[in-house]
Design a protein around this motif. Structure first.
Motif, mmCIF file in Angstrom:
data_model
loop_
_atom_site.group_PDB
_atom_site.id
_atom_site.type_symbol
_atom_site.label_atom_id
_atom_site.label_comp_id
_atom_site.label_asym_id
_atom_site.label_seq_id
_atom_site.Cartn_x
_atom_site.Cartn_y
_atom_site.Cartn_z
ATOM 1 N N ASP A 1 -20.173 -38.756 -5.117
ATOM 2 C CA ASP A 1 -20.198 -40.080 -5.745
ATOM 3 C C ASP A 1 -19.646 -41.089 -4.744
ATOM 4 O OD1 ASP A 1 -20.502 -41.802 -8.127
ATOM 5 O OD2 ASP A 1 -18.322 -42.003 -7.956
ATOM 6 N N ILE A 2 -20.309 -42.214 -4.589
ATOM 7 C CA ILE A 2 -19.828 -43.256 -3.678
ATOM 8 C C ILE A 2 -18.678 -44.013 -4.343
ATOM 9 C CG2 ILE A 2 -20.427 -45.406 -2.473
ATOM 10 C CD1 ILE A 2 -23.259 -44.371 -2.194
ATOM 11 N N VAL A 3 -17.532 -44.059 -3.661
ATOM 12 C CA VAL A 3 -16.348 -44.707 -4.209
ATOM 13 C C VAL A 3 -16.579 -46.214 -4.300
ATOM 14 C CG1 VAL A 3 -13.882 -45.121 -3.868
ATOM 15 C CG2 VAL A 3 -14.873 -42.898 -3.245
ATOM 16 N N ARG A 4 -16.162 -46.794 -5.427
ATOM 17 C CA ARG A 4 -16.254 -48.238 -5.683
ATOM 18 C C ARG A 4 -17.678 -48.729 -5.468
ATOM 19 N NH1 ARG A 4 -11.294 -50.167 -2.040
ATOM 20 N NH2 ARG A 4 -12.432 -52.153 -2.145
ATOM 21 N N ALA A 5 -18.652 -47.972 -5.978
ATOM 22 C CA ALA A 5 -20.068 -48.301 -5.787
ATOM 23 C C ALA A 5 -20.433 -49.635 -6.415
ATOM 24 C CB ALA A 5 -20.941 -47.187 -6.371
ATOM 25 N N THR A 6 -19.905 -49.911 -7.603
ATOM 26 C CA THR A 6 -20.260 -51.157 -8.302
ATOM 27 C C THR A 6 -19.813 -52.373 -7.499
ATOM 28 O OG1 THR A 6 -20.045 -50.013 -10.428
ATOM 29 C CG2 THR A 6 -20.030 -52.425 -10.453
ATOM 30 N N GLU A 7 -18.577 -52.316 -6.984
ATOM 31 C CA GLU A 7 -18.081 -53.443 -6.198
ATOM 32 C C GLU A 7 -18.887 -53.603 -4.910
ATOM 33 O OE1 GLU A 7 -13.914 -53.064 -5.498
ATOM 34 O OE2 GLU A 7 -13.508 -52.360 -7.544
ATOM 35 N N THR A 8 -19.214 -52.493 -4.255
ATOM 36 C CA THR A 8 -19.961 -52.546 -2.994
ATOM 37 C C THR A 8 -21.355 -53.112 -3.219
ATOM 38 O OG1 THR A 8 -18.753 -50.614 -2.210
ATOM 39 C CG2 THR A 8 -20.781 -51.182 -1.036
ATOM 40 N N ALA A 9 -22.007 -52.712 -4.307
ATOM 41 C CA ALA A 9 -23.356 -53.212 -4.609
ATOM 42 C C ALA A 9 -23.326 -54.715 -4.845
ATOM 43 C CB ALA A 9 -23.912 -52.487 -5.821
ATOM 44 N N ALA A 10 -22.300 -55.182 -5.535
ATOM 45 C CA ALA A 10 -22.199 -56.622 -5.797
ATOM 46 C C ALA A 10 -21.973 -57.403 -4.508
ATOM 47 C CB ALA A 10 -21.059 -56.891 -6.787
ATOM 48 N N THR A 11 -21.196 -56.825 -3.600
ATOM 49 C CA THR A 11 -20.914 -57.501 -2.328
ATOM 50 C C THR A 11 -22.142 -57.539 -1.431
ATOM 51 O OG1 THR A 11 -18.603 -56.802 -2.444
ATOM 52 C CG2 THR A 11 -19.446 -57.493 -0.287
ATOM 53 N N LEU A 12 -22.906 -56.415 -1.350
ATOM 54 C CA LEU A 12 -24.040 -56.317 -0.431
ATOM 55 C C LEU A 12 -25.303 -56.987 -0.947
ATOM 56 C CD1 LEU A 12 -23.688 -52.608 0.761
ATOM 57 C CD2 LEU A 12 -23.008 -54.684 1.991
ATOM 58 N N GLY A 13 -25.451 -57.035 -2.248
ATOM 59 C CA GLY A 13 -26.703 -57.532 -2.813
ATOM 60 C C GLY A 13 -27.710 -56.383 -2.940
ATOM 61 N N ASP A 14 -28.759 -56.610 -3.732
ATOM 62 C CA ASP A 14 -29.711 -55.546 -4.070
ATOM 63 C C ASP A 14 -30.397 -54.934 -2.859
ATOM 64 O OD1 ASP A 14 -29.085 -55.845 -6.701
ATOM 65 O OD2 ASP A 14 -30.867 -57.014 -7.223
ATOM 66 N N THR A 15 -30.881 -55.781 -1.956
ATOM 67 C CA THR A 15 -31.672 -55.267 -0.837
ATOM 68 C C THR A 15 -30.835 -54.372 0.069
ATOM 69 O OG1 THR A 15 -33.097 -57.215 -0.876
ATOM 70 C CG2 THR A 15 -33.104 -55.885 1.143
ATOM 71 N N ARG A 16 -29.670 -54.857 0.501
ATOM 72 C CA ARG A 16 -28.812 -54.080 1.393
ATOM 73 C C ARG A 16 -28.248 -52.842 0.681
ATOM 74 N NH1 ARG A 16 -24.473 -57.980 3.728
ATOM 75 N NH2 ARG A 16 -23.910 -56.111 4.921
ATOM 76 N N TRP A 17 -27.991 -52.950 -0.640
ATOM 77 C CA TRP A 17 -27.482 -51.804 -1.396
ATOM 78 C C TRP A 17 -28.519 -50.672 -1.462
ATOM 79 C CZ3 TRP A 17 -23.605 -49.095 -2.772
ATOM 80 C CH2 TRP A 17 -23.666 -48.196 -3.854
ATOM 81 N N ARG A 18 -29.800 -51.066 -1.712
ATOM 82 C CA ARG A 18 -30.860 -50.046 -1.747
ATOM 83 C C ARG A 18 -31.012 -49.376 -0.391
ATOM 84 N NH1 ARG A 18 -33.504 -53.742 -5.237
ATOM 85 N NH2 ARG A 18 -34.639 -54.648 -3.465
ATOM 86 N N ALA A 19 -30.878 -50.141 0.682
ATOM 87 C CA ALA A 19 -30.980 -49.575 2.031
ATOM 88 C C ALA A 19 -29.833 -48.596 2.291
ATOM 89 C CB ALA A 19 -30.982 -50.688 3.073
ATOM 90 N N LEU A 20 -28.635 -48.965 1.812
ATOM 91 C CA LEU A 20 -27.484 -48.086 1.977
ATOM 92 C C LEU A 20 -27.673 -46.775 1.191
ATOM 93 C CD1 LEU A 20 -24.623 -47.601 3.052
ATOM 94 C CD2 LEU A 20 -23.744 -48.768 1.006
ATOM 95 N N LEU A 21 -28.199 -46.884 -0.042
ATOM 96 C CA LEU A 21 -28.446 -45.695 -0.847
ATOM 97 C C LEU A 21 -29.463 -44.769 -0.190
ATOM 98 C CD1 LEU A 21 -28.579 -46.801 -4.616
ATOM 99 C CD2 LEU A 21 -26.808 -45.496 -3.438
ATOM 100 N N GLN A 22 -30.514 -45.362 0.396
ATOM 101 C CA GLN A 22 -31.527 -44.553 1.074
ATOM 102 C C GLN A 22 -30.913 -43.795 2.252
ATOM 103 O OE1 GLN A 22 -34.682 -47.274 2.058
ATOM 104 N NE2 GLN A 22 -35.420 -47.416 -0.069
ATOM 105 N N SER A 23 -30.052 -44.477 3.017
ATOM 106 C CA SER A 23 -29.381 -43.830 4.147
ATOM 107 C C SER A 23 -28.449 -42.723 3.654
ATOM 108 C CB SER A 23 -28.578 -44.863 4.953
ATOM 109 O OG SER A 23 -29.435 -45.833 5.497
ATOM 110 N N HIS A 24 -27.730 -43.014 2.553
ATOM 111 C CA HIS A 24 -26.825 -42.029 1.965
ATOM 112 C C HIS A 24 -27.590 -40.785 1.509
ATOM 113 C CE1 HIS A 24 -24.972 -40.290 -1.734
ATOM 114 N NE2 HIS A 24 -23.875 -40.293 -0.969
#
Length: 348
Positions: free
Chosen positions: A295-318
């Motif tokens: 589980d990615i720690v503090r995922a909700t806060e990180t998604a809000a900070t990065l925005g949808d596009t960058r968050w999806r890219a991070l999830l794909q890399s993860h």
């Protein structure tokens, strides 16, 4: 071990007795069935086939069809108990068995009792299941079945023979509602004997009395009986065990008469340990495995900070990184939920 062993014939007087030899264990074990039998169709019934294979796993198993049933000759006149006992000797001779343990089930039990008393030098041990020395009630045997109960049973058997209802409801009540089991035993009944034939066999069983040989038997003896057996009363088994010198008596829970249904392993384990001194451990379906959840720690806060596009890219890399490590260490992906992974690995 072949799926269906070769059937051979032994000649007992003028009667041909069908038999098979299975397994290559160090000691011979003669299996004498009760009720009805068919040495070839037995291997098509999954419950019966498993039971026979387990016996053959620790013995050289010799199984037979009693005269009047299965592939053995039909007989015009009801044979005496001594004639039926001698069928066991004929099969042993034909199979090249000088000395064997006998395993008698139900109506096969009295044959084994008389054999053990008559041929002690050829009997290494005696195992009995769901059987009796005498079936019918008598003035000196009040625990037997009353004659009117036998007559009612005969009427039902003749009327319903070939449908599987008798075998399922009375001999394997735990499977009475299993349609495939009833169908299998409907065929078994028809293959084994005709309605008139089974009536004659039941009459023969009702007339059987082997009580006189019980005190003569000196072979090591095991008597097994299920407490709720609907066909042969547990009191008959206790009576028999009390009168055989040194007999070991084992009473098991359950009401199935057939030993190859219900807690089959309990029966097989007792027989195997009695004959070999050891008991196979039942196969376990438990395995040792490692389960991993990420589980990615503090995922909700990180998604809000990065925005949808960058968050999806991070999830794909993860996800790509996790799957790479799963492949490297032979893990299995079970599920993904948002930013989490559930996976398992063989072993710790």
């Amino acid at each position: 071990m072949p799926d269906t062993p070769t059937t051979k014939y032994a000649k007992s007087g003028d009667v041909h007795i069908a038999y098979q030899v299975v397994g290559d264990g160090p000691n011979d074990l003669v299996f004498v069935p009760g009720w009805v039998s068919h040495v070839e169709y037995a291997w098509e019934d999954p419950f019966f086939a498993h039971f026979l294979r387990r016996l053959a796993s620790f013995s050289r198993l010799i199984l037979l069809d009693r005269r009047g049933t299965g592939l053995s000759d039909r007989v015009a006149d009801l044979p005496t108990l001594e004639q039926r006992m001698d069928d066991v000797r004929a099969v042993m001779d034909a199979a090249g068995s000088e000395r064997a343990a006998l395993f008698g089930v139900s109506e096969g039990g009295p044959m084994c009792l008389v054999f053990a008393a008559t041929y002690p030098q050829r009997t290494s041990a005696l195992a009995l299941y769901g059987t009796f020395a005498r079936l019918a009630r008598a003035p000196d045997y009040p625990i037997g079945a009353p004659s009117d109960a036998t007559e009612r049973f005969l009427e039902r058997v003749e009327a319903e023979w070939g449908t599987g209802s008798i075998s399922a409801e009375l001999f394997a009540p735990g499977h009475a509602s299993d349609a495939s089991f009833r169908q299998s035993w409907a065929r078994f009944e028809r293959y084994a004997v005709s309605p008139s034939g089974i009536r004659a066999l039941i009459r023969m069983a009702a007339d059987t009395d082997a009580r006189s040989v019980l005190s003569v038997i000196r072979a090591p003896t095991l008597v097994i009986h299920r407490q709720g057996d609907l066909m042969n009363r547990v009191t008959c088994a206790r009576y028999m065990a009390e009168r055989i010198h040194g007999a070991r008596y084992v009473e098991l829970p359950g009401n199935d008469h057939f030993p190859w249904v219900g807690d089959t392993e309990a029966v097989l384990g007792e027989v195997e340990e009695f004959l070999t001194g050891v008991r196979q451990e039942p196969e376990s379906d438990r395995v040792l495995a490692t389960v991993m959840f990420t589980d990615i720690v503090r995922a909700t806060e990180t998604a809000a900070t990065l925005g949808d596009t960058r968050w999806r890219a991070l999830l794909q890399s993860h996800h790509a990184l996790v799957r790479e490590q799963l492949a490297r260490f032979r893990g299995r992906e079970i599920d993904t939920a948002g930013d989490g992974f559930l996976a398992s690995f063989d072993g710790p």
